[in-house]
Design an enzyme around this catalytic site. Structure first.
Site: not given
Ligand code: IVH
Length: 674
Positions: A37, A116, A318, A415
């Site tokens: 590479y 998330k 969450k 020290c």
């Molecule tokens: S969907 C309209 N999918 O969470 C739907 N968001 O609390 C928009 N995030 O600003 C978001 N993982 O930065 C989506 N698998 C995921 C995500 C995700 C992280 C974050 C994203 C968003 C925030 C909203």
């Protein structure tokens, strides 16, 4: 090569390199070795250097980062980037699905679920398949243009793959760092005396919000796509009709998508997936703070629409936070290698995410003052991934009358010398503070330094406390009999210790010694650059700040730090002693003893123009003979080897008054060497 041959070759190399980037960074299935590479990459860089008219902002060579930006330009998103509503438990999830059912007038629905990701939301934009712009989410309406930094994110396609390329595509996703990449980055930062990040999210966000793209390029960032903004298809009949099709489509176009994403047929399946991932959360390679469930069918999404801040068709479930409250019993100060006084919270031990936590970092003096932590307070602490637990905030309502304001010491606790504020840090001013010495010698022998396997940290500490080791040089004069006096140090361990030091003395290249010294802001990369350009430590010490800055990777901050380091009398004395004990590596990384006599030894070469051999072959030959080869021209260069059609570099070399030879001249030098 004719001009059109060169052009074809450049196009081919770019395609090949991007293909291998995709294999390595997206599919996790490399097809070639790192060396192969590197060879492709070097060839491309050399051709682009020689033929500037072939410049292309989306060439993979641009991933190393171009010129710093002056500031961040606001970018208005064409379609708003919405936030997500949260569910804190499964009851809230089922309540959400009830609302969806009422809205759609049907029993249950399919949901696309993905983790998330805990990073920074970014939108990346492609026109006719080419990456043209990237912007942070910002407030959802206006973000900041971070195109220069996103180009350095290795798994982000600069050109979309496949045959069905939309005319316009906006992809939304999260910029993240894996836990292992994050741990390695922090280790490097710590070793170079640079800022350590609290968690992968801070590291990602901090890296993307840098003006200098070279900084972002050096950070192991990844982009995980999870949705789209605008899309305009080139083929009129084509469209994505579900979230699953979008995600499959993004994968085909070359994007990474969040790991573990899947289609759930029922809301119960989503609940099961949530519970399953919560258990597996710790063992995933990325930090996640929940799962996101989205109605799979895009018509159904459209039917439900948005509230003022979030879609009605998606929800973030969450996980409970890795946080808990406990009592702050006391604060103690640790002194690091660079003399920084770090406050550590002594806590009432509490279980958190599988371990009992009794210490947590308070970062620095300002952190304690701004958040007003007092001894006796109840504080919120957090533990995430591999990171050291940290104290987040104080529970003011629980503050007892007896809580005491902490006076940050302005003397070194070890020290007793003065400690002075230096930016965010408070530092011990004593160059020979024993606390610094211990940490400095530990660094000296560590993997980031001379890598003396067999010289244990515990032993360095004991020997330093007894002042047997006062400077790293003392390692080289240490005798086995001195070690054997210690209880717990057997004949075998002592022999291993001495042998490890002897091995380093014999074999360590100059760059390792430079890295081992623990000069602020000087990590492995900078150490290698210095070793490639200088004969020995003394030669570096003789340079002016300006001359140091002419080298690749060395900016004003690093140059200042180097200059200060080599100016100090302690350093000068130490270098004399290194020489006296016979530990004095020279001639760059490959400068070995036997090649000292070669006319190439210690000389710096630069190759330019079309040569009868490949550039990396030429570099290898030079290095074999104890010389070094560089890519950018400076006064450090001894020989400019100019091939055919050598361009701007020769003109520059003439200006600098450097010796310019042709390939035959180079061969003559080699003959003299053999
Ligand atoms: S969907 C309209 N999918 O969470 C739907 N968001 O609390 C928009 N995030 O600003 C978001 N993982 O930065 C989506 N698998 C995921 C995500 C995700 C992280 C974050 C994203 C968003 C925030 C909203």
């Amino acid at each position: 090569m004719t001009v059109s041959d060169v052009e074809k070759r450049v196009v081919l190399l770019r395609e090949k390199i991007e293909h291998h980037n995709h294999c390595y960074y997206v599919l996790d299935a490399p097809e070639i070795s790192d060396a192969e590479y590197d060879e492709l990459f070097r060839e491309l860089v050399a051709l682009e250097d020689e033929h500037p008219h072939l410049d292309d902002p989306n060439s993979p060579s641009k991933r190393v980062g171009g010129e710093p930006a002056e500031g961040f330009t606001p970018y208005e998103h064409a379609l708003r980037m919405y936030s997500l509503d949260n569910a804190m438990n499964l009851d809230e999830w089922f309540a959400f699905t009830d609302r969806v059912s009422r809205g759609l007038n049907r029993e249950d629905a399919e949901y696309w679920t993905d983790p998330k990701m805990d990073g920074l939301a970014v939108e990346v934009i492609y026109e006719k398949g080419m990456f043209v712009r990237a912007a942070t989410r910002g407030d959802g309406l206006v973000g900041e243009d971070v195109t220069h930094n996103m180009r350095t994110v290795m798994n982000l396609p600069l050109k979309l793959r496949g045959s069905n390329i939309p005319n316009l595509l906006e992809v939304r996703g999260e910029v993240v760092m894996s836990n292992s990449d994050f741990a390695a980055l922090n280790e490097r930062q710590r070793n170079a005396g640079d800022k350590v990040f609290a968690n992968p999210r801070n590291a990602s966000a901090g890296s993307i919000r840098q003006l200098d793209p070279k900084v972002a390029a050096a950070r192991p960032l990844r982009f995980m796509g999870y949705g789209i903004g605008r899309v305009e298809w080139a083929m009129p009949m084509f469209a994505w009709s579900s979230q699953k099709e979008i995600m499959d489509g993004l994968k085909e176009l070359g994007f990474s998508i969040p790991p573990e994403a899947k289609l759930c047929k029922t809301r119960q399946e989503v609940a099961d997936y949530f519970e399953e991932l919560m258990v597996r959360r710790e063992s995933l390679s990325f930090e996640i703070d929940g799962v996101v469930a989205k109605l799979n069918n895009l018509d159904q999404q459209k039917a439900l629409g948005f509230t003022s801040r979030a879609p009605r068709w998606a929800l973030a479930l969450k996980f409970p936070a890795h946080q808990t409250k406990t009592k702050l019993k006391d604060i103690r100060i640790q002194v690091g290698r660079t003399g920084v006084l770090t406050p550590v919270a002594e806590l009432e031990p509490v279980p958190l995410a599988g371990v009992v936590v009794s210490n947590a970092t308070l970062h620095n003096k300002g952190y304690i003052e701004e958040r007003d932590f007092r001894i006796g307070d109840t504080v919120l602490i957090q533990r995430a991934g591999d990171v050291i637990p940290q104290v987040l905030s104080v529970d003011i309502d629980a503050r007892p009358d007896t809580a005491e304001v902490y006076e940050f010491p302005l003397v070194c606790p070890v020290c007793k010398s003065d400690a002075r504020e230096d930016g965010e840090a408070v530092r011990c001013t004593n160059e020979v503070c024993p606390a610094k010495t211990v940490q400095r010698i530990i660094h000296f022998v560590s993997k980031a330094g001379l890598d003396m396997e067999g010289v244990g940290k515990k032993w360095v500490e004991r020997l330093a406390i007894d002042e047997v080791l006062v400077s790293p040089v003392d390692l080289f004069t240490l005798e086995k009999t001195a070690l054997l006096k210690y209880e717990g140090m057997g004949d075998k361990s002592a022999a291993k210790f001495i042998a490890a030091v002897a091995k380093a003395k014999e074999e360590a290249p100059l760059w390792r010694l430079i890295a081992a010294l623990g000069i602020r802001h000087v990590g492995e990369q900078t150490a290698r650059t210095l070793a490639n350009n200088f004969e020995d430590l003394e030669a570096i010490g003789k340079e002016t700040r300006e001359a140091l800055q002419e080298l690749d990777d060395i900016g004003p901050i690093v140059a200042d730090s180097l200059w200060d380091y080599f100016q100090s009398d302690t350093t000068k004395e130490m270098l004399e002693r290194f020489k006296a004990v016979g530990f004095w590596p020279t001639g760059g990384e490959n400068g070995s003893e036997q090649s000292k006599d070669s006319p190439l030894a210690g000389k710096v070469f630069i190759f330019t123009g079309t040569l009868p051999i490949k550039r990396n072959e030429a570099h290898a030959i030079v290095e074999e003979h104890g010389g070094s080869a560089v890519k950018s021209i400076s006064k450090k260069v001894d020989y400019v080897v100019a091939g055919e059609k050598a361009g701007s570099k020769v003109a520059k070399a003439e200006k600098l008054g450097l010796e310019i030879i042709d390939f035959e001249g180079f061969q003559e030098l080699l003959q003299k060497a053999e």
